[in-house]
Design a protein around this motif. Structure first.
Motif, PDB file in Angstrom:
ATOM      1  N   THR A   1      -9.145  21.829  -6.789  1.00 51.68           N
ATOM      2  CA  THR A   1      -8.736  23.168  -7.214  1.00 51.68           C
ATOM      3  C   THR A   1      -9.758  23.777  -8.179  1.00 51.68           C
ATOM      4  O   THR A   1      -9.655  24.939  -8.528  1.00 51.68           O
ATOM      5  CB  THR A   1      -7.347  23.163  -7.909  1.00 51.68           C
ATOM      6  N   ASN A   2     -10.728  22.979  -8.607  1.00 53.33           N
ATOM      7  CA  ASN A   2     -11.824  23.517  -9.418  1.00 53.33           C
ATOM      8  C   ASN A   2     -13.063  22.637  -9.245  1.00 53.33           C
ATOM      9  O   ASN A   2     -12.980  21.535  -8.709  1.00 53.33           O
ATOM     10  CB  ASN A   2     -11.413  23.658 -10.892  1.00 53.33           C
ATOM     11  N   GLU A   3     -14.202  23.131  -9.746  1.00 49.47           N
ATOM     12  CA  GLU A   3     -15.481  22.443  -9.529  1.00 49.47           C
ATOM     13  C   GLU A   3     -15.599  21.137 -10.315  1.00 49.47           C
ATOM     14  O   GLU A   3     -16.429  20.291  -9.987  1.00 49.47           O
ATOM     15  CB  GLU A   3     -16.646  23.364  -9.918  1.00 49.47           C
ATOM     16  N   ASP A   4     -14.796  20.977 -11.370  1.00 46.73           N
ATOM     17  CA  ASP A   4     -14.860  19.764 -12.188  1.00 46.73           C
ATOM     18  C   ASP A   4     -13.976  18.643 -11.642  1.00 46.73           C
ATOM     19  O   ASP A   4     -13.998  17.526 -12.146  1.00 46.73           O
ATOM     20  CB  ASP A   4     -14.418  20.069 -13.631  1.00 46.73           C
ATOM     21  N   SER A   5     -13.215  18.962 -10.621  1.00 47.02           N
ATOM     22  CA  SER A   5     -12.315  17.982 -10.024  1.00 47.02           C
ATOM     23  C   SER A   5     -13.102  16.802  -9.442  1.00 47.02           C
ATOM     24  O   SER A   5     -14.204  16.976  -8.907  1.00 47.02           O
ATOM     25  CB  SER A   5     -11.522  18.678  -8.915  1.00 47.02           C
ATOM     26  N   ALA A   6     -12.527  15.600  -9.570  1.00 46.15           N
ATOM     27  CA  ALA A   6     -13.152  14.406  -8.979  1.00 46.15           C
ATOM     28  C   ALA A   6     -13.343  14.590  -7.477  1.00 46.15           C
ATOM     29  O   ALA A   6     -14.299  14.067  -6.892  1.00 46.15           O
ATOM     30  CB  ALA A   6     -12.298  13.182  -9.261  1.00 46.15           C
ATOM     31  N   ILE A   7     -12.467  15.349  -6.852  1.00 46.05           N
ATOM     32  CA  ILE A   7     -12.569  15.581  -5.398  1.00 46.05           C
ATOM     33  C   ILE A   7     -13.753  16.496  -5.089  1.00 46.05           C
ATOM     34  O   ILE A   7     -14.478  16.285  -4.106  1.00 46.05           O
ATOM     35  CB  ILE A   7     -11.245  16.168  -4.851  1.00 46.05           C
ATOM     36  N   ALA A   8     -13.999  17.499  -5.940  1.00 47.29           N
ATOM     37  CA  ALA A   8     -15.167  18.370  -5.736  1.00 47.29           C
ATOM     38  C   ALA A   8     -16.449  17.554  -5.838  1.00 47.29           C
ATOM     39  O   ALA A   8     -17.377  17.705  -5.035  1.00 47.29           O
ATOM     40  CB  ALA A   8     -15.164  19.496  -6.765  1.00 47.29           C
ATOM     41  N   LYS A   9     -16.487  16.642  -6.833  1.00 51.27           N
ATOM     42  CA  LYS A   9     -17.677  15.786  -7.012  1.00 51.27           C
ATOM     43  C   LYS A   9     -17.848  14.847  -5.814  1.00 51.27           C
ATOM     44  O   LYS A   9     -18.961  14.645  -5.326  1.00 51.27           O
ATOM     45  CB  LYS A   9     -17.568  14.989  -8.310  1.00 51.27           C
ATOM     46  N   PHE A  10     -16.739  14.302  -5.347  1.00 51.86           N
ATOM     47  CA  PHE A  10     -16.773  13.399  -4.184  1.00 51.86           C
ATOM     48  C   PHE A  10     -17.306  14.145  -2.960  1.00 51.86           C
ATOM     49  O   PHE A  10     -18.167  13.639  -2.241  1.00 51.86           O
ATOM     50  CB  PHE A  10     -15.362  12.858  -3.919  1.00 51.86           C
ATOM     51  N   LEU A  11     -16.811  15.364  -2.747  1.00 51.64           N
ATOM     52  CA  LEU A  11     -17.217  16.131  -1.556  1.00 51.64           C
ATOM     53  C   LEU A  11     -18.660  16.631  -1.644  1.00 51.64           C
ATOM     54  O   LEU A  11     -19.260  16.947  -0.624  1.00 51.64           O
ATOM     55  CB  LEU A  11     -16.253  17.302  -1.323  1.00 51.64           C
ATOM     56  N   SER A  12     -19.199  16.682  -2.868  1.00 54.17           N
ATOM     57  CA  SER A  12     -20.600  17.087  -2.978  1.00 54.17           C
ATOM     58  C   SER A  12     -21.525  15.961  -2.521  1.00 54.17           C
ATOM     59  O   SER A  12     -22.685  16.184  -2.192  1.00 54.17           O
ATOM     60  CB  SER A  12     -20.929  17.510  -4.415  1.00 54.17           C
ATOM     61  N   LYS A  13     -20.997  14.725  -2.483  1.00 58.95           N
ATOM     62  CA  LYS A  13     -21.800  13.562  -2.063  1.00 58.95           C
ATOM     63  C   LYS A  13     -21.390  13.020  -0.700  1.00 58.95           C
ATOM     64  O   LYS A  13     -22.119  12.283  -0.064  1.00 58.95           O
ATOM     65  CB  LYS A  13     -21.657  12.422  -3.083  1.00 58.95           C
TER      66      LYS A  13
ATOM     67  N   SER B   1      -3.752  18.587 -14.043  1.00 56.06           N
ATOM     68  CA  SER B   1      -4.550  17.701 -14.898  1.00 56.06           C
ATOM     69  C   SER B   1      -5.664  17.006 -14.115  1.00 56.06           C
ATOM     70  O   SER B   1      -6.678  16.614 -14.683  1.00 56.06           O
ATOM     71  CB  SER B   1      -3.647  16.661 -15.557  1.00 56.06           C
ATOM     72  N   GLU B   2      -5.479  16.844 -12.812  1.00 56.14           N
ATOM     73  CA  GLU B   2      -6.479  16.178 -11.976  1.00 56.14           C
ATOM     74  C   GLU B   2      -7.334  17.174 -11.195  1.00 56.14           C
ATOM     75  O   GLU B   2      -8.282  16.787 -10.521  1.00 56.14           O
ATOM     76  CB  GLU B   2      -5.787  15.241 -10.968  1.00 56.14           C
TER      77      GLU B   2
ATOM     78  N   ILE C   1       0.874  -1.165   0.000  1.00 57.31           N
ATOM     79  CA  ILE C   1       0.000   0.000   0.000  1.00 57.31           C
ATOM     80  C   ILE C   1       0.912   1.216   0.000  1.00 57.31           C
ATOM     81  O   ILE C   1       1.642   1.447   0.963  1.00 57.31           O
ATOM     82  CB  ILE C   1      -0.948   0.004   1.218  1.00 57.31           C
ATOM     83  N   GLU C   2       0.903   1.960  -1.109  1.00 60.17           N
ATOM     84  CA  GLU C   2       1.786   3.121  -1.230  1.00 60.17           C
ATOM     85  C   GLU C   2       1.228   4.291  -0.437  1.00 60.17           C
ATOM     86  O   GLU C   2       1.942   4.950   0.299  1.00 60.17           O
ATOM     87  CB  GLU C   2       1.958   3.471  -2.716  1.00 60.17           C
ATOM     88  N   HIS C   3      -0.056   4.551  -0.627  1.00 61.47           N
ATOM     89  CA  HIS C   3      -0.707   5.593   0.173  1.00 61.47           C
ATOM     90  C   HIS C   3      -2.216   5.407   0.217  1.00 61.47           C
ATOM     91  O   HIS C   3      -2.782   4.638  -0.559  1.00 61.47           O
ATOM     92  CB  HIS C   3      -0.365   7.000  -0.348  1.00 61.47           C
ATOM     93  N   LEU C   4      -2.835   6.122   1.160  1.00 67.11           N
ATOM     94  CA  LEU C   4      -4.287   6.237   1.207  1.00 67.11           C
ATOM     95  C   LEU C   4      -4.618   7.679   0.874  1.00 67.11           C
ATOM     96  O   LEU C   4      -3.992   8.596   1.406  1.00 67.11           O
ATOM     97  CB  LEU C   4      -4.823   5.895   2.601  1.00 67.11           C
ATOM     98  N   GLY C   5      -5.571   7.869  -0.024  1.00 65.48           N
ATOM     99  CA  GLY C   5      -5.989   9.215  -0.403  1.00 65.48           C
ATOM    100  C   GLY C   5      -7.180   9.644   0.441  1.00 65.48           C
ATOM    101  O   GLY C   5      -8.164   8.909   0.560  1.00 65.48           O
ATOM    102  N   ILE C   6      -7.065  10.823   1.033  1.00 66.98           N
ATOM    103  CA  ILE C   6      -8.105  11.357   1.917  1.00 66.98           C
ATOM    104  C   ILE C   6      -8.591  12.680   1.325  1.00 66.98           C
ATOM    105  O   ILE C   6      -7.782  13.598   1.123  1.00 66.98           O
ATOM    106  CB  ILE C   6      -7.545  11.621   3.338  1.00 66.98           C
ATOM    107  N   ALA C   7      -9.892  12.774   1.049  1.00 66.59           N
ATOM    108  CA  ALA C   7     -10.447  14.010   0.482  1.00 66.59           C
ATOM    109  C   ALA C   7     -10.739  14.993   1.615  1.00 66.59           C
ATOM    110  O   ALA C   7     -11.328  14.628   2.634  1.00 66.59           O
ATOM    111  CB  ALA C   7     -11.734  13.698  -0.274  1.00 66.59           C
ATOM    112  N   VAL C   8     -10.307  16.225   1.433  1.00 67.84           N
ATOM    113  CA  VAL C   8     -10.557  17.272   2.440  1.00 67.84           C
ATOM    114  C   VAL C   8     -11.106  18.515   1.736  1.00 67.84           C
ATOM    115  O   VAL C   8     -10.820  18.758   0.561  1.00 67.84           O
ATOM    116  CB  VAL C   8      -9.286  17.634   3.248  1.00 67.84           C
ATOM    117  N   ASP C   9     -11.901  19.289   2.473  1.00 66.37           N
ATOM    118  CA  ASP C   9     -12.426  20.518   1.863  1.00 66.37           C
ATOM    119  C   ASP C   9     -11.338  21.585   1.781  1.00 66.37           C
ATOM    120  O   ASP C   9     -11.361  22.434   0.894  1.00 66.37           O
ATOM    121  CB  ASP C   9     -13.672  21.017   2.614  1.00 66.37           C
ATOM    122  N   SER C  10     -10.361  21.519   2.700  1.00 67.69           N
ATOM    123  CA  SER C  10      -9.298  22.518   2.713  1.00 67.69           C
ATOM    124  C   SER C  10      -8.024  21.913   3.285  1.00 67.69           C
ATOM    125  O   SER C  10      -8.007  21.439   4.425  1.00 67.69           O
ATOM    126  CB  SER C  10      -9.747  23.708   3.568  1.00 67.69           C
ATOM    127  N   ILE C  11      -6.969  21.919   2.498  1.00 62.58           N
ATOM    128  CA  ILE C  11      -5.685  21.405   3.001  1.00 62.58           C
ATOM    129  C   ILE C  11      -5.180  22.314   4.118  1.00 62.58           C
ATOM    130  O   ILE C  11      -4.621  21.841   5.112  1.00 62.58           O
ATOM    131  CB  ILE C  11      -4.676  21.255   1.843  1.00 62.58           C
TER     132      ILE C  11
END
Ligand code: ZN
Length: 135
Positions: A59-71, A38-39, A5-15
């Motif tokens: 960093t923008n609304e189209d980011s996969a992280i923005a979509k994840f945080l909306s749900k 690019s991501e 396991i190289e890393h675990l990715g954690i979504a945050v609203d603000s770093i």
């Protein structure tokens, strides 16, 4: 071959607000911050033994992280496995019936070639494969 396991990715609203929380939790300082245009993500990495925690902010609304945080409220987003040969591993996993989001590896954070598998084919878990770029 999947090595670890190289890393675990954690979504945050603000770093900015997440950093002190994770520094206190892990008892260590962030060692790398990087924007992956690019991501659409800003990332920050912590070492945890042989593995890492990757914080991800949109960093923008189209980011996969923005979509994840909306749900979701945030938290666990993806697991990243280090592989010795990402091209071979993608072929193997496709042959095994996994759905690939990226059929060819792309450039990711932390000097890696990366590719994701679709959660539909992994029981709901977003899986990243990564291999260190040879410089
Ligand atoms: Zn990742």
């Amino acid at each position: 071959m999947i090595k670890r396991i190289e890393h675990l990715g954690i979504a945050v609203d603000s770093i900015e607000t997440a950093l002190p929380v994770f520094e206190a939790l892990l008892g260590s300082k962030v060692y790398k911050e990087e924007i992956v245009e690019s991501e659409g993500v800003r990332t920050a990495f912590f070492k945890v033994g042989e593995s890492k925690i990757e914080l991800l902010e949109a960093t923008n609304e189209d980011s996969a992280i923005a979509k994840f945080l909306s749900k979701n409220k945030g938290g666990f987003h993806h697991i990243a496995f280090e592989v010795d040969n990402i091209d071979d591993e993608l072929k193997r996993l496709e042959y095994e019936g996994f759905q690939l989001i990226h059929t060819t590896p792309k450039s990711g954070a932390d000097n890696k070639r990366i590719a994701f598998l679709h959660p539909k084919s992994t029981k709901g878990m977003l899986v990243e494969l990564c291999q260190e770029k040879i410089s």
